[in-house]
Design a protein around this motif. Structure first.
Motif, PDB file in Angstrom:
ATOM      1  N   THR A  75     -23.673 -37.395  -4.078  1.00 28.95           N
ATOM      2  CA  THR A  75     -22.597 -37.814  -4.304  1.00 28.95           C
ATOM      3  C   THR A  75     -22.135 -36.442  -5.532  1.00 28.95           C
ATOM      4  OG1 THR A  75     -23.303 -39.873  -3.837  1.00 28.95           O
ATOM      5  CG2 THR A  75     -21.041 -39.325  -5.336  1.00 28.95           C
ATOM      6  N   LYS A  76     -22.622 -36.389  -6.568  1.00 30.22           N
ATOM      7  CA  LYS A  76     -22.344 -34.996  -7.233  1.00 30.22           C
ATOM      8  C   LYS A  76     -22.162 -33.781  -6.540  1.00 30.22           C
ATOM      9  CE  LYS A  76     -22.529 -37.953 -10.883  1.00 30.22           C
ATOM     10  NZ  LYS A  76     -20.610 -38.432 -11.296  1.00 30.22           N
ATOM     11  N   CYS A  77     -22.903 -33.099  -5.606  1.00 23.92           N
ATOM     12  CA  CYS A  77     -22.761 -31.665  -4.803  1.00 23.92           C
ATOM     13  C   CYS A  77     -21.089 -32.105  -3.758  1.00 23.92           C
ATOM     14  CB  CYS A  77     -24.032 -31.569  -4.150  1.00 23.92           C
ATOM     15  SG  CYS A  77     -25.260 -31.238  -4.836  1.00 23.92           S
ATOM     16  N   CYS A  78     -21.002 -33.519  -3.564  1.00 24.73           N
ATOM     17  CA  CYS A  78     -19.734 -33.578  -2.953  1.00 24.73           C
ATOM     18  C   CYS A  78     -18.488 -33.417  -3.945  1.00 24.73           C
ATOM     19  CB  CYS A  78     -19.786 -34.113  -1.760  1.00 24.73           C
ATOM     20  SG  CYS A  78     -20.678 -34.670  -0.582  1.00 24.73           S
ATOM     21  N   LEU A  79     -18.603 -34.027  -5.223  1.00 28.60           N
ATOM     22  CA  LEU A  79     -17.720 -34.382  -6.077  1.00 28.60           C
ATOM     23  C   LEU A  79     -17.455 -32.364  -6.509  1.00 28.60           C
ATOM     24  CD1 LEU A  79     -15.473 -35.688  -7.596  1.00 28.60           C
ATOM     25  CD2 LEU A  79     -17.774 -36.072  -8.948  1.00 28.60           C
ATOM     26  N   ILE A  80     -18.187 -31.650  -7.215  1.00 27.27           N
ATOM     27  CA  ILE A  80     -18.088 -30.523  -8.042  1.00 27.27           C
ATOM     28  C   ILE A  80     -17.937 -29.515  -7.001  1.00 27.27           C
ATOM     29  CG2 ILE A  80     -19.619 -29.060  -9.063  1.00 27.27           C
ATOM     30  CD1 ILE A  80     -20.780 -31.188 -10.464  1.00 27.27           C
ATOM     31  N   LEU A  81     -18.768 -29.180  -5.569  1.00 28.14           N
ATOM     32  CA  LEU A  81     -18.260 -28.589  -4.514  1.00 28.14           C
ATOM     33  C   LEU A  81     -17.405 -28.380  -3.627  1.00 28.14           C
ATOM     34  CD1 LEU A  81     -21.931 -27.740  -3.651  1.00 28.14           C
ATOM     35  CD2 LEU A  81     -20.478 -26.167  -5.342  1.00 28.14           C
TER      36      LEU A  81
END
Length: 244
Positions: A75-81
Protein backbone atom coordinates in the motif's frame (compact mmCIF):
# COMPACT_ATOMS: atom_id res chain seq x y z
CA UNK A 1 -24.69 -6.86 0.66
CA UNK A 2 -25.36 -3.18 0.24
CA UNK A 3 -27.84 -1.78 -2.22
CA UNK A 4 -26.65 1.10 -4.42
CA UNK A 5 -29.28 2.94 -6.47
CA UNK A 6 -31.11 -0.12 -7.57
CA UNK A 7 -28.10 -2.42 -7.98
CA UNK A 8 -25.74 -4.32 -5.74
CA UNK A 9 -22.09 -3.68 -5.28
CA UNK A 10 -21.15 -7.29 -5.67
CA UNK A 11 -19.52 -7.38 -2.24
CA UNK A 12 -20.85 -10.85 -1.54
CA UNK A 13 -17.77 -12.37 -3.18
CA UNK A 14 -14.45 -12.64 -1.38
CA UNK A 15 -11.75 -10.16 -2.51
CA UNK A 16 -9.87 -12.97 -4.29
CA UNK A 17 -12.89 -13.60 -6.50
CA UNK A 18 -13.25 -9.91 -7.22
CA UNK A 19 -9.58 -9.69 -8.22
CA UNK A 20 -10.20 -12.42 -10.80
CA UNK A 21 -12.95 -10.20 -12.19
CA UNK A 22 -10.50 -7.28 -12.27
CA UNK A 23 -8.02 -9.34 -14.29
CA UNK A 24 -10.79 -10.50 -16.64
CA UNK A 25 -11.83 -6.87 -17.16
CA UNK A 26 -8.29 -5.90 -18.16
CA UNK A 27 -8.14 -8.88 -20.51
CA UNK A 28 -11.39 -7.75 -22.14
CA UNK A 29 -9.74 -4.40 -22.89
CA UNK A 30 -6.84 -6.01 -24.75
CA UNK A 31 -4.31 -6.61 -21.98
CA UNK A 32 -2.53 -9.97 -22.15
CA UNK A 33 0.76 -11.65 -21.32
CA UNK A 34 3.50 -9.53 -19.80
CA UNK A 35 1.61 -6.34 -20.63
CA UNK A 36 -1.18 -7.44 -18.30
CA UNK A 37 1.01 -8.38 -15.34
CA UNK A 38 3.30 -5.36 -15.72
CA UNK A 39 0.36 -2.94 -15.68
CA UNK A 40 0.97 -0.80 -12.54
CA UNK A 41 -2.72 0.03 -12.07
CA UNK A 42 -3.50 -3.69 -11.78
CA UNK A 43 -0.85 -4.04 -9.09
CA UNK A 44 -2.46 -1.17 -7.17
CA UNK A 45 -5.83 -2.91 -7.42
CA UNK A 46 -4.26 -6.18 -6.26
CA UNK A 47 -2.73 -4.44 -3.23
CA UNK A 48 -6.18 -3.11 -2.35
CA UNK A 49 -7.77 -6.56 -2.71
CA UNK A 50 -5.19 -8.08 -0.38
CA UNK A 51 -5.66 -5.38 2.24
CA UNK A 52 -9.44 -5.54 1.96
CA UNK A 53 -9.39 -9.33 2.40
CA UNK A 54 -7.30 -9.00 5.57
CA UNK A 55 -9.68 -6.31 6.82
CA UNK A 56 -12.99 -8.03 6.06
CA UNK A 57 -12.08 -11.72 6.44
CA UNK A 58 -8.93 -11.91 8.58
CA UNK A 59 -7.25 -15.33 8.38
CA UNK A 60 -5.56 -17.17 11.22
CA UNK A 61 -3.09 -15.17 13.25
CA UNK A 62 -0.19 -17.32 12.08
CA UNK A 63 -0.45 -15.99 8.52
CA UNK A 64 -2.33 -12.77 9.22
CA UNK A 65 0.65 -10.91 10.70
CA UNK A 66 3.11 -11.48 7.80
CA UNK A 67 0.36 -10.77 5.27
CA UNK A 68 -0.51 -7.53 7.06
CA UNK A 69 3.12 -6.47 6.85
CA UNK A 70 3.16 -7.30 3.14
CA UNK A 71 -0.10 -5.43 2.59
CA UNK A 72 1.24 -2.40 4.45
CA UNK A 73 4.39 -2.31 2.33
CA UNK A 74 2.46 -2.73 -0.93
CA UNK A 75 0.00 0.00 0.00
CA UNK A 76 2.80 2.43 0.86
CA UNK A 77 4.70 1.60 -2.33
CA UNK A 78 1.57 2.27 -4.41
CA UNK A 79 1.06 5.57 -2.60
CA UNK A 80 4.65 6.80 -2.85
CA UNK A 81 5.68 5.46 -6.25
CA UNK A 82 2.39 5.56 -8.17
CA UNK A 83 0.29 8.00 -6.12
CA UNK A 84 -2.47 5.42 -5.90
CA UNK A 85 -4.27 5.70 -2.57
CA UNK A 86 -7.00 3.04 -2.57
CA UNK A 87 -7.79 2.43 1.07
CA UNK A 88 -8.14 -1.24 2.07
CA UNK A 89 -11.37 -0.46 3.93
CA UNK A 90 -13.11 0.85 0.80
CA UNK A 91 -15.78 -1.50 -0.58
CA UNK A 92 -15.25 -1.96 -4.32
CA UNK A 93 -17.04 -4.45 -6.55
CA UNK A 94 -15.27 -6.74 -8.99
CA UNK A 95 -14.21 -5.73 -12.49
CA UNK A 96 -12.55 -2.44 -11.50
CA UNK A 97 -10.60 -0.79 -14.31
CA UNK A 98 -8.16 2.09 -13.82
CA UNK A 99 -6.84 3.42 -17.12
CA UNK A 100 -3.77 5.28 -15.82
CA UNK A 101 -1.93 5.50 -12.54
CA UNK A 102 -1.47 8.73 -10.61
CA UNK A 103 -3.66 10.79 -8.34
CA UNK A 104 -6.31 8.19 -7.49
CA UNK A 105 -7.65 8.72 -3.97
CA UNK A 106 -10.52 6.58 -2.62
CA UNK A 107 -11.79 7.16 0.92
CA UNK A 108 -12.03 4.24 3.40
CA UNK A 109 -15.82 4.57 3.58
CA UNK A 110 -16.43 4.67 -0.18
CA UNK A 111 -18.69 2.06 -1.78
CA UNK A 112 -18.40 1.24 -5.48
CA UNK A 113 -20.30 -1.22 -7.62
CA UNK A 114 -19.04 -3.65 -10.24
CA UNK A 115 -17.25 -2.86 -13.52
CA UNK A 116 -16.48 0.79 -12.73
CA UNK A 117 -14.00 2.74 -14.87
CA UNK A 118 -11.67 5.27 -13.25
CA UNK A 119 -9.32 7.72 -14.92
CA UNK A 120 -6.35 9.35 -13.16
CA UNK A 121 -6.42 12.39 -10.85
CA UNK A 122 -9.77 11.50 -9.31
CA UNK A 123 -11.02 11.79 -5.73
CA UNK A 124 -13.83 9.85 -4.07
CA UNK A 125 -14.06 11.06 -0.50
CA UNK A 126 -15.49 13.23 2.23
CA UNK A 127 -16.49 16.85 1.85
CA UNK A 128 -14.43 19.60 3.48
CA UNK A 129 -17.47 21.88 3.74
CA UNK A 130 -18.97 20.36 6.86
CA UNK A 131 -21.14 17.76 5.14
CA UNK A 132 -20.45 14.29 6.49
CA UNK A 133 -20.70 11.14 4.43
CA UNK A 134 -18.92 9.32 1.61
CA UNK A 135 -20.12 8.72 -1.97
CA UNK A 136 -21.86 5.47 -2.92
CA UNK A 137 -21.52 4.41 -6.56
CA UNK A 138 -23.57 1.90 -8.51
CA UNK A 139 -22.39 -0.49 -11.21
CA UNK A 140 -20.61 0.52 -14.44
CA UNK A 141 -19.93 4.11 -13.41
CA UNK A 142 -17.36 6.07 -15.42
CA UNK A 143 -15.31 8.81 -13.74
CA UNK A 144 -13.25 11.07 -16.01
CA UNK A 145 -9.85 12.63 -15.41
CA UNK A 146 -9.66 15.16 -12.60
CA UNK A 147 -13.19 14.55 -11.31
CA UNK A 148 -14.01 14.79 -7.61
CA UNK A 149 -16.98 13.12 -5.87
CA UNK A 150 -17.43 14.33 -2.31
CA UNK A 151 -19.97 14.06 0.46
CA UNK A 152 -22.96 11.84 1.08
CA UNK A 153 -24.11 11.40 -2.50
CA UNK A 154 -25.31 8.51 -4.63
CA UNK A 155 -24.20 7.90 -8.19
CA UNK A 156 -26.61 5.69 -10.11
CA UNK A 157 -25.54 2.71 -12.19
CA UNK A 158 -24.28 3.57 -15.66
CA UNK A 159 -23.70 7.25 -14.83
CA UNK A 160 -20.82 9.14 -16.45
CA UNK A 161 -18.83 11.88 -14.72
CA UNK A 162 -17.05 14.17 -17.17
CA UNK A 163 -13.45 15.26 -16.67
CA UNK A 164 -12.71 17.96 -14.06
CA UNK A 165 -16.24 17.84 -12.64
CA UNK A 166 -17.09 18.44 -8.99
CA UNK A 167 -20.01 16.23 -7.98
CA UNK A 168 -21.74 17.20 -4.73
CA UNK A 169 -25.31 16.05 -5.47
CA UNK A 170 -26.94 12.76 -6.43
CA UNK A 171 -26.67 11.62 -10.04
CA UNK A 172 -29.48 9.47 -11.49
CA UNK A 173 -28.71 6.18 -13.18
CA UNK A 174 -27.52 6.52 -16.77
CA UNK A 175 -27.09 10.31 -16.64
CA UNK A 176 -24.02 12.28 -17.73
CA UNK A 177 -22.86 15.23 -15.61
CA UNK A 178 -20.28 17.95 -16.19
CA UNK A 179 -19.05 21.16 -14.61
CA UNK A 180 -18.29 22.77 -11.25
CA UNK A 181 -20.58 22.01 -9.60
CA UNK A 182 -21.62 19.17 -11.87
CA UNK A 183 -24.93 19.47 -13.69
CA UNK A 184 -26.79 16.95 -15.80
CA UNK A 185 -26.05 17.51 -19.47
CA UNK A 186 -27.53 14.28 -20.80
CA UNK A 187 -30.43 12.32 -19.41
CA UNK A 188 -30.61 8.54 -19.65
CA UNK A 189 -32.54 7.29 -22.69
CA UNK A 190 -36.21 6.84 -22.03
CA UNK A 191 -37.69 3.39 -22.52
CA UNK A 192 -40.82 3.44 -24.64
CA UNK A 193 -43.81 1.91 -22.89
CA UNK A 194 -46.46 0.33 -25.11
CA UNK A 195 -49.90 1.80 -24.49
CA UNK A 196 -52.69 -0.72 -23.86
CA UNK A 197 -55.11 -1.20 -26.74
CA UNK A 198 -58.57 0.30 -26.35
CA UNK A 199 -61.24 -2.42 -26.40
CA UNK A 200 -64.46 -1.24 -28.03
CA UNK A 201 -67.80 -2.56 -26.75
CA UNK A 202 -69.50 -5.28 -28.78
CA UNK A 203 -72.19 -4.09 -31.22
CA UNK A 204 -75.44 -6.03 -31.85
CA UNK A 205 -75.25 -7.32 -35.41
CA UNK A 206 -79.02 -7.27 -35.86
CA UNK A 207 -79.30 -3.66 -34.75
CA UNK A 208 -76.37 -2.49 -36.87
CA UNK A 209 -77.46 -4.25 -40.07
CA UNK A 210 -80.87 -2.56 -40.23
CA UNK A 211 -84.09 -4.15 -41.54
CA UNK A 212 -83.71 -7.27 -43.59
CA UNK A 213 -84.34 -6.97 -47.34
CA UNK A 214 -87.87 -8.00 -48.26
CA UNK A 215 -89.19 -7.92 -44.69
CA UNK A 216 -92.70 -6.58 -45.20
CA UNK A 217 -93.26 -6.02 -41.52
CA UNK A 218 -90.56 -3.36 -41.50
CA UNK A 219 -91.66 -1.64 -44.72
CA UNK A 220 -93.96 1.39 -44.54
CA UNK A 221 -97.55 0.94 -45.71
CA UNK A 222 -98.21 2.07 -49.28
CA UNK A 223 -100.17 5.29 -49.46
CA UNK A 224 -99.66 6.08 -45.80
CA UNK A 225 -98.60 9.71 -46.24
CA UNK A 226 -98.73 10.44 -42.55
CA UNK A 227 -96.20 7.72 -41.83
CA UNK A 228 -93.95 7.85 -44.86
CA UNK A 229 -94.13 11.57 -45.45
CA UNK A 230 -94.72 10.98 -49.19
CA UNK A 231 -97.00 13.32 -51.15
CA UNK A 232 -100.04 11.88 -52.99
CA UNK A 233 -99.31 11.08 -56.64
CA UNK A 234 -101.90 11.57 -59.36
CA UNK A 235 -102.11 8.71 -61.90
CA UNK A 236 -103.92 9.20 -65.20
CA UNK A 237 -105.70 6.04 -66.34
CA UNK A 238 -107.57 6.25 -69.66
CA UNK A 239 -108.25 9.95 -69.27
CA UNK A 240 -109.39 9.81 -65.68
CA UNK A 241 -107.38 11.22 -62.80
CA UNK A 242 -107.11 8.82 -59.97
CA UNK A 243 -105.55 9.77 -56.68
CA UNK A 244 -103.24 7.16 -55.31
Amino acid sequence: MQTVTGSTTGTGKVPRGRFREDVARYRSKGYSGHRLWLEPALWAIGAHRLGNWLYTEPPAALIRLPLKLLSFLLTKCCLILMEMDIDPQATIGGGLYIGHIGGVHINPGAVMGRNCDLAHRITIGASAMGRSGIPVLGDEVYIGTGAALVGRIRIGSGAKIAANSLVITNVPAGATVMGVPARIIMQPPKIAVAKPETVLPAVDAAASSGPAHGDASNQPAVGDAAVTGELPVAIVVEGEAVRA
